[in-house]
Write an enzyme that holds these catalytic residues in place. Structure first.
Site, PDB file in Angstrom:
ATOM      1  CE1 TYR A 185      -4.367  -0.755  -0.385  1.00  0.00           C
ATOM      2  CE2 TYR A 185      -3.777  -2.591   1.050  1.00  0.00           C
ATOM      3  CZ  TYR A 185      -4.659  -1.983   0.170  1.00  0.00           C
ATOM      4  OH  TYR A 185      -5.828  -2.621  -0.164  1.00  0.00           O
ATOM      5  CD  GLU A 209      -4.350 -29.854   3.540  1.00  0.00           C
ATOM      6  OE1 GLU A 209      -4.826 -29.243   2.564  1.00  0.00           O
ATOM      7  OE2 GLU A 209      -4.229 -31.095   3.557  1.00  0.00           O
ATOM      8  CG  ASP A 260      -7.557 -32.411   2.793  1.00  0.00           C
ATOM      9  OD1 ASP A 260      -8.016 -32.790   3.882  1.00  0.00           O
ATOM     10  OD2 ASP A 260      -7.847 -31.309   2.271  1.00  0.00           O
TER      11      ASP A 260
END
EC number: 5.6.2.2
Length: 427
Positions: free
Chosen positions: A170, A256, A308
């Site tokens: 920014y 995870e 996963d």
């Protein structure tokens, strides 16, 4: 009497409803099995180390005679970073005055410039640079961004303050246009100056969290992670604030997904089996990777990963263990050695009788990613990983950790993980 029979019957029914719960040993037995495993692992590591085991220093590029062909960064003081920036700018000024133009020599972080070193078990960056000239249409904008980033970091050095990557973006939105562009150049600058990104005093927003059997100091304040509630303690973005780690845990559980982490935190899994639970809520961020490595190196605990059952879960595990290609220049500081793949593994889908409706078909992109991973050297090094990935690609099935909830919301903490620990079922 009827109530007692009813309660007994409900417990029996529960055991029947929860697959494999009947073969679980007591928590005390599982804990003793873990203690035995950890003890034997420590002895084996000491024996394998031989003469070098007396030194706590891990292997380096220099030990392998690779320091001249590969590039690695180090933690530098602010004054050193400031000096490096000023040296670069002076060289550029001299080049301009000599009429040779204005360009940066930037280390190449292209995929072709990455090298997996088996002895280190991590990805490193080859020492190859490319020129980034100002007087070129293709690179003028990136050169301008590089100059701006260098100026901003120089200001941070002078003021001795930290900012987030978002703050940095920014400061000049019109020039940077997108934060991914300022982030990429920030990594280039870190590599150019030969320092870690944290040495630049630019940090990412807090993302990772930790809960469980860990006490550490955060900027002088002692934090007890067993008393932080379900949400846990946010991992400090500045690793320099962290010190004095203490723990009676037997292992670190790397998770995870935030949903799985919340389940384990609410069930206080770390009290049943003394452990530290940590998550980056998806893709690993720098702060969580640094924090995990610090815990591993200081507490000397095994790290077990719960991800996963898909190619991306294994990819996340590999980033923690072997490093990312994007930040291979800092893999020495960001990687955690010897992470074990606990689950969810492709073979678990049949082993734990995950219902078909809870399994997902792999997309063509998933299959391609899986096949690409089979070609990675760090995967080939582990036959168990190769076998699991081959099974995944063959069956074309994947599943999330939450698939275990089909047996009950607490199946993960009540049966799956305890049984995994009991059987020491990890790769």
């Amino acid at each position: 009497m009827a109530d007692k029979k009813k309660r007994k019957r409900s417990k029996d029914d529960e055991a029947e409803e929860l697959p494999f719960k009947s073969i679980l040993e007591s928590d005390d037995v599982i804990t003793e099995l873990l203690k035995s495993y950890i003890s034997s692992s420590i002895k084996a590591a000491a024996g394998a180390g031989g003469a070098s085991s007396s030194s706590s220093k891990p292997l380096t590029l220099a030990d392998l005679s690779l320091s001249s062909s590969c590039r690695e960064v180090a933690d530098l003081s602010l004054s050193s970073v400031q000096t490096e920036i000023e040296t670069v700018i002076v060289q550029i000024a001299r080049s301009i005055l000599a009429g040779d133009g204005f360009s940066f020599s930037v280390p190449s972080r292209a995929a072709s410039n990455q090298l997996y070193v088996p002895e280190l078990d991590r990805i490193v960056l080859k020492d190859k640079s490319t020129l980034r000239p100002f007087a070129s249409v293709s690179s003028v904008r990136k050169t301008t961004i590089t100059t701006r980033i260098l100026a901003l970091i120089h200001q941070l050095c002078l003021r001795n303050i930290h900012v987030t990557k978002r703050d940095l973006f920014y400061t000049d939105v019109k020039l940077f246009q997108d934060q991914t562009q300022s982030d990429a150049v920030l990594d280039d600058v870190s590599c150019m100056l030969g320092c870690t990104r944290s040495s630049l005093n630019v940090i990412a927003a807090e993302k990772g969290v930790v809960v469980g059997r860990l006490i550490f100091s955060d900027n002088g304040d002692m934090i007890d992670c067993t008393k932080m509630g379900m949400g846990g303690k946010a991992i400090p973005p500045n690793i320099d604030r962290v010190g004095d780690m203490q723990s009676d845990a037997m292992f670190i559980l790397l998770v995870e997904k935030d949903a799985a982490y919340m389940r384990l935190a609410e069930d206080r899994f770390y009290n049943r089996f003394p452990c530290i639970i940590v998550t980056a809520k998806g893709q690993p961020d720098v702060a969580t990777r640094l924090f995990l490595r610090k815990m591993k190196m200081e507490l000397k605990l095994p790290v077990l990963a719960l991800v996963d059952s898909d190619p991306y879960g294994l990819k996340i595990l590999s980033v923690y263990g072997c490093g990312s290609k994007n930040m291979s220049y800092d893999s020495a500081n960001l990687t955690t050695p010897d992470i074990k793949w606990l689950g969810i593994r492709p073979s678990d889908l049949d082993k734990y009788k995950i219902p078909e409706q809870c399994r997902l078909p792999m997309t063509e992109q998933d299959i391609k990613t899986g096949k690409d991973m089979l070609e990675e050297d760090f995967v080939k090094k582990n036959p168990g990983w190769v076998e699991e990935l081959n099974l995944m690609v063959k069956t074309k099935q994947k599943a999330e950790i939450q698939a275990l909830s089909s047996f009950g919301f607490q199946y993960l903490s009540e049966v799956y993980l305890p049984l995994k620990l009991q059987q020491q079922d990890w790769l």
